[in-house]
Design a protein around this motif. Structure first.
Motif, PDB file in Angstrom:
ATOM      1  N   ARG A   2       1.003  -1.025  -0.229  1.00 22.21           N
ATOM      2  CA  ARG A   2      -0.110   0.200  -0.204  1.00 22.21           C
ATOM      3  C   ARG A   2       1.005   1.119   0.123  1.00 22.21           C
ATOM      4  NH1 ARG A   2      -2.523   0.760   4.300  1.00 22.21           N
ATOM      5  NH2 ARG A   2      -4.520   1.645   3.589  1.00 22.21           N
ATOM      6  N   ILE A   4       1.354   5.854  -0.925  1.00 20.57           N
ATOM      7  CA  ILE A   4       0.919   7.068  -1.134  1.00 20.57           C
ATOM      8  C   ILE A   4       1.930   7.689  -1.803  1.00 20.57           C
ATOM      9  CG2 ILE A   4       0.395   9.249   0.027  1.00 20.57           C
ATOM     10  CD1 ILE A   4      -0.632   7.889   2.329  1.00 20.57           C
ATOM     11  N   ALA A  29      -3.323   7.001  -2.367  1.00 20.04           N
ATOM     12  CA  ALA A  29      -3.435   8.104  -2.210  1.00 20.04           C
ATOM     13  C   ALA A  29      -2.337   8.736  -3.301  1.00 20.04           C
ATOM     14  CB  ALA A  29      -3.512   9.037  -1.004  1.00 20.04           C
ATOM     15  N   GLU A  30      -2.850   9.934  -4.020  1.00 23.32           N
ATOM     16  CA  GLU A  30      -1.866  10.448  -4.831  1.00 23.32           C
ATOM     17  C   GLU A  30      -2.193  12.094  -4.551  1.00 23.32           C
ATOM     18  OE1 GLU A  30      -2.528   9.773  -9.271  1.00 23.32           O
ATOM     19  OE2 GLU A  30      -3.390   7.704  -8.670  1.00 23.32           O
ATOM     20  N   LEU A  37       0.274  15.266   1.802  1.00 26.25           N
ATOM     21  CA  LEU A  37       0.835  14.051   2.349  1.00 26.25           C
ATOM     22  C   LEU A  37       0.599  13.755   3.573  1.00 26.25           C
ATOM     23  CD1 LEU A  37       2.646  11.664   1.751  1.00 26.25           C
ATOM     24  CD2 LEU A  37       4.618  13.222   1.808  1.00 26.25           C
ATOM     25  N   ALA A  40      -2.910  12.510   4.314  1.00 26.75           N
ATOM     26  CA  ALA A  40      -3.340  11.156   3.975  1.00 26.75           C
ATOM     27  C   ALA A  40      -2.603  10.172   4.762  1.00 26.75           C
ATOM     28  CB  ALA A  40      -2.871  11.092   2.564  1.00 26.75           C
ATOM     29  N   VAL A  41      -1.389  10.242   5.135  1.00 26.59           N
ATOM     30  CA  VAL A  41      -0.799   9.332   6.020  1.00 26.59           C
ATOM     31  C   VAL A  41      -1.377   9.268   7.296  1.00 26.59           C
ATOM     32  CG1 VAL A  41       1.441   8.996   7.090  1.00 26.59           C
ATOM     33  CG2 VAL A  41       1.433   9.509   4.789  1.00 26.59           C
ATOM     34  N   PRO A  46       0.205   4.271   4.872  1.00 28.74           N
ATOM     35  CA  PRO A  46       0.241   3.017   3.772  1.00 28.74           C
ATOM     36  C   PRO A  46       1.949   2.448   4.349  1.00 28.74           C
ATOM     37  CG  PRO A  46       1.511   5.142   3.524  1.00 28.74           C
ATOM     38  CD  PRO A  46       0.744   5.360   4.785  1.00 28.74           C
ATOM     39  N   THR A  49       5.706   5.546   1.687  1.00 31.74           N
ATOM     40  CA  THR A  49       5.389   6.940   0.842  1.00 31.74           C
ATOM     41  C   THR A  49       6.602   7.124  -0.337  1.00 31.74           C
ATOM     42  OG1 THR A  49       6.305   8.298   2.397  1.00 31.74           O
ATOM     43  CG2 THR A  49       3.889   7.768   2.585  1.00 31.74           C
TER      44      THR A  49
END
Length: 214
Positions: A2, A4, A29-30, A37, A40-41, A46, A49
């Motif tokens: 997984r 990002i 996630a992008e 960032l 999202a983390v 994930p 990254t």
């Protein structure tokens, strides 16, 4: 795994996402900036990254600072930093603490798909992955620092004053020593820094630059 992706170039971001998806990985996630960032983390950590060093708004070190934040607050998330050029200061910062699960690659390395994928796997496994050119530059920087550490206290003082633009006469007056003593210390500095002796080189300028760059 997984992942990002944090990359401000939409084209490169989409290309990385497609490449990783084709290899069976899940890009959760992008994002195009450091704040996104970190968010999202935090929302869904994930395995790894992929982070660009230079990101909006200033395109200087936002990505690097975000990577350092992740290392501190999400130590179980691997971080693979991508950079257009070898930025020794940034690489040194990233490697200053715990280096497990950290990578620093030049973006050109992404073109070598197998190398890039292998680097991701190694970072996820907790290894440290460094681009060969990054290693070469860091070793060169270490050698320069080692040379400076060979200087005596008096030689370092003389070098500091030279870097401030002082003449030998001015240095002698400030240190209460003779001009010939200053010249002796200066020549010792030049030799210990392994500066070339030739008519085309100003050793005084090179020594000052070496000191300032350290």
């Amino acid at each position: 795994m997984r992942l990002i992706i944090a990359e401000d170039s939409a084209l490169l971001r989409a290309g990385l996402a497609r490449l990783l998806a084709d290899e069976g990985h899940h890009v959760i996630a992008e994002v195009g900036d450091a704040d996104a960032l970190l968010a999202a983390v935090t929302a869904d950590p994930p395995d790894v990254t992929v982070v660009d060093v230079r990101m909006p708004p200033t395109h200087t070190d936002e990505g690097l600072r975000a990577a350092l934040h992740l290392r501190e607050h999400h130590p179980h998330v691997g971080v693979l930093v991508l950079s257009q050029y070898v930025e020794q200061r940034y690489a040194a910062q990233l490697l200053a603490a715990d280096t497990r699960g950290v990578g620093y690659l030049l973006k050109d390395r992404v073109a070598h798909v197998e190398e890039f994928l292998t680097a991701l796997e190694q970072v996820r496994a907790g290894a440290t992955v460094l681009d060969p050119e990054v290693v070469r530059r860091l070793l060169a920087r270490t050698r320069r620092t080692d040379d400076l550490e060979r200087l005596t206290d008096r030689e370092r003082t003389v070098l500091t004053l030279m870097a401030q633009g002082r003449t030998n006469t001015a240095i002698a007056q400030q240190l209460f020593i003779s001009r010939s003593a200053v010249e002796k210390h200066a020549n010792a500095v030049f030799d210990k820094l392994r500066l070339p002796r030739d008519d085309a080189t100003n050793r005084r300028v090179l020594a000052a630059l070496r000191f300032l760059n350290s």
